[in-house]
Write a protein that holds these residues in place. Structure first.
Motif, PDB file in Angstrom:
ATOM      1  N   TRP A  62     -22.441 -39.696  13.544  1.00 26.06           N
ATOM      2  CA  TRP A  62     -23.231 -40.552  14.440  1.00 26.06           C
ATOM      3  C   TRP A  62     -22.504 -40.556  16.036  1.00 26.06           C
ATOM      4  CZ3 TRP A  62     -27.591 -41.392  13.713  1.00 26.06           C
ATOM      5  CH2 TRP A  62     -28.304 -40.902  12.418  1.00 26.06           C
ATOM      6  N   GLN A  77     -37.216 -44.139  12.586  1.00 24.80           N
ATOM      7  CA  GLN A  77     -36.183 -43.226  13.073  1.00 24.80           C
ATOM      8  C   GLN A  77     -35.681 -44.236  14.449  1.00 24.80           C
ATOM      9  OE1 GLN A  77     -37.496 -40.227  15.790  1.00 24.80           O
ATOM     10  NE2 GLN A  77     -35.865 -38.734  14.668  1.00 24.80           N
ATOM     11  N   GLN A  80     -23.341 -37.619  18.034  1.00 26.60           N
ATOM     12  CA  GLN A  80     -24.466 -37.634  18.644  1.00 26.60           C
ATOM     13  C   GLN A  80     -24.770 -38.531  19.607  1.00 26.60           C
ATOM     14  OE1 GLN A  80     -27.877 -37.484  15.371  1.00 26.60           O
ATOM     15  NE2 GLN A  80     -26.120 -37.984  13.919  1.00 26.60           N
ATOM     16  N   LEU A  89     -31.613 -45.203  14.396  1.00 28.36           N
ATOM     17  CA  LEU A  89     -30.692 -44.906  15.481  1.00 28.36           C
ATOM     18  C   LEU A  89     -30.118 -46.356  16.115  1.00 28.36           C
ATOM     19  CD1 LEU A  89     -32.926 -42.352  17.386  1.00 28.36           C
ATOM     20  CD2 LEU A  89     -30.661 -41.990  16.221  1.00 28.36           C
TER      21      LEU A  89
END
Length: 192
Positions: A100, A155, A103, A159
């Motif tokens: 994470w 999603q 990302q 996030l």
């Protein structure tokens, strides 16, 4: 394992330990026990190798979270299932922090990384449909506007939860907070 697989495993370790920007080709090659030239031979470039390692790590996380959500799917009460699913997602960040972190690190560099925008954009729709199915505890359905809308919702929550967890795991929202927020917002929006 062969050189190709060793490079991929080393790149994955480097992403976890150092992040994208601080990983060098030399780090990857030495971790794999191969020459620098092997990166070019097998992957074309360090960036292409790191993108491949990231995509693989995302797939592995998807399998872990899929198993956790499958366990939550056995709960009959949809509210309790929702809470357990989001708690499982939050808990998964502990073992996948590096994934994470990378990302979010890459968001600012996204347009400058060869192949990454195309790889992730191509996977985005499938990911949304997969998330919709996983969070609802059922098999993936055909691509419909409703399923995509559900996937976009899940999603976006995912996030946001990941970002908040990276900032401070102690105050990252879990299922109860999401359920309460969903009830409040949907009541405000639907009843005007």
């Amino acid at each position: 394992m062969g050189n190709r697989e060793d490079l991929l495993a080393s790149a994955a370790r480097c992403l976890q330990e150092k992040g994208y920007g601080r990983t060098t080709a030399r780090d990857i090659a030495s971790g794999a026990g191969v020459s620098l030239a092997a990166i070019g031979y097998h992957y074309g470039s360090k960036d292409a190798l790191l993108v491949e390692a990231l995509v693989q790590a995302m797939g592995e996380w998807g399998e872990v979270i899929g198993a956790a959500l499958s366990a939550a799917a056995d709960v009959d009460d949809p509210r309790e299932r929702f809470v357990r699913a989001w708690d499982a997602v939050r808990d998964s960040f502990t073992t996948h922090r590096g994934l994470w972190t990378v990302q979010f690190e890459l968001l600012g560099q996204f347009a400058h990384l060869p192949g990454l925008p195309e790889r992730l954009a191509g996977a985005q729709k499938a990911g949304r449909l997969g998330l919709a199915a996983l969070f609802q505890g059922r098999a993936e359905e055909e691509d419909t506007p409703d399923e995509l809308a559900r996937g976009i919702f899940y999603q976006s929550l995912l996030l946001g939860q990941a970002a908040q967890w990276l900032i401070d795991p102690a105050i990252a929202p879990g299922g109860e907070e999401f359920l309460r927020g969903l009830a409040l917002v949907s009541g405000d929006v639907l009843t005007g």
